[in-house]
Motif scaffolding. Structure first.
Motif, short mmCIF file in Angstrom:
data_model
loop_
_atom_site.label_atom_id
_atom_site.label_comp_id
_atom_site.label_asym_id
_atom_site.label_seq_id
_atom_site.Cartn_x
_atom_site.Cartn_y
_atom_site.Cartn_z
N ASN A 94 0.28 0.08 35.27
CA ASN A 94 0.20 0.76 33.98
C ASN A 94 0.57 2.24 34.04
N HIS A 95 0.35 2.87 35.19
CA HIS A 95 0.56 4.31 35.34
C HIS A 95 1.22 4.57 36.70
N LYS A 96 2.49 4.91 36.68
CA LYS A 96 3.26 5.07 37.92
C LYS A 96 2.58 6.03 38.91
N SER A 97 1.94 7.07 38.39
CA SER A 97 1.27 8.05 39.26
C SER A 97 -0.02 7.51 39.85
N ILE A 121 -6.30 9.27 27.89
CA ILE A 121 -5.61 8.33 28.78
C ILE A 121 -4.12 8.62 28.74
N LEU A 122 -3.52 8.65 29.92
CA LEU A 122 -2.07 8.86 30.01
C LEU A 122 -1.34 7.64 29.44
N PRO A 123 -0.12 7.82 28.92
CA PRO A 123 0.62 6.68 28.37
C PRO A 123 0.99 5.68 29.47
N ASN A 124 1.07 4.41 29.08
CA ASN A 124 1.46 3.36 30.02
C ASN A 124 2.94 3.46 30.36
N GLU A 125 3.23 3.26 31.64
CA GLU A 125 4.61 3.12 32.13
C GLU A 125 4.62 1.82 32.91
N PRO A 128 6.58 -3.90 36.44
CA PRO A 128 6.39 -5.34 36.60
C PRO A 128 6.12 -5.75 38.05
N VAL A 129 6.58 -4.98 39.02
CA VAL A 129 6.33 -5.30 40.44
C VAL A 129 4.84 -5.16 40.74
N LYS A 130 4.25 -4.06 40.33
CA LYS A 130 2.81 -3.85 40.55
C LYS A 130 1.98 -4.84 39.73
#
Length: 164
Positions: A94-97, A121-125, A128-130
């Motif tokens: 949901n969150h690359k960081s 809450i930070l926006p979702n990024e 699909p792999v994670k």
């Protein structure tokens, strides 16, 4: 009974003192309870679905091995690592960081500030792999937490130690 964070975790061996272990909620204590943390942590990985599959299978096998030895604390710790594999890979899906909040609520000094920080809450990024890694861990976590012998040992542990 709640997980007791006041114990001397650096010097405590829960294999020889299982009566001190409290399940708590979710993943509480997963990085504190020895010797299980040191036994399981080296296998805990989720970077790719292939790594997550290998990791979750190894940790689930450890879970079964602990059950075979009637070692509830070890089994519960393995279950917590499977759960954490799911929640952490879901967080990165949901969150690359890997950060969910703009400010870390746990670093806030008051309850009100913590609650306020949890609203930002930070926006979702979506990754699909994670997300696939998360699904792999979730499957093993569900198998662990619904395992009949695990549930029996959980009840026995609660009856012996948490109703004091």
């Amino acid at each position: 009974m709640a997980f007791d964070y006041n114990l001397d975790f650096k010097n405590l061996n829960f294999r020889s003192s299982p009566e001190l272990y409290r399940v708590g909620k979710g993943e509480q204590g997963v990085l504190l309870v020895e010797p299980y943390k040191s036994e399981i942590l080296p296998y805990w990985r989720f970077k790719t679905p292939e790594i997550a599959k290998e990791s979750s299978e190894k940790i689930y096998q450890m879970f079964l091995d602990y059950l075979e030895q009637d070692d509830f604390v070890g089994a519960d710790m393995a279950r917590k690592f499977l759960q954490m594999g799911y929640t952490r890979s879901r967080r990165y899906a949901n969150h690359k960081s890997g950060r969910k909040y703009q400010k870390n609520p746990q670093k806030e000094s008051t309850t009100e500030a913590q609650l306020e920080a949890r609203k930002n809450i930070l926006p979702n990024e979506v990754d699909p792999v994670k997300a696939e890694s998360a699904a792999i861990f979730k499957e093993k976590w569900i198998l662990a937490k619904t395992n009949d012998k695990y549930l029996q040992l959980l009840q026995k542990h609660k009856d012996l130690y948490e109703n004091e």
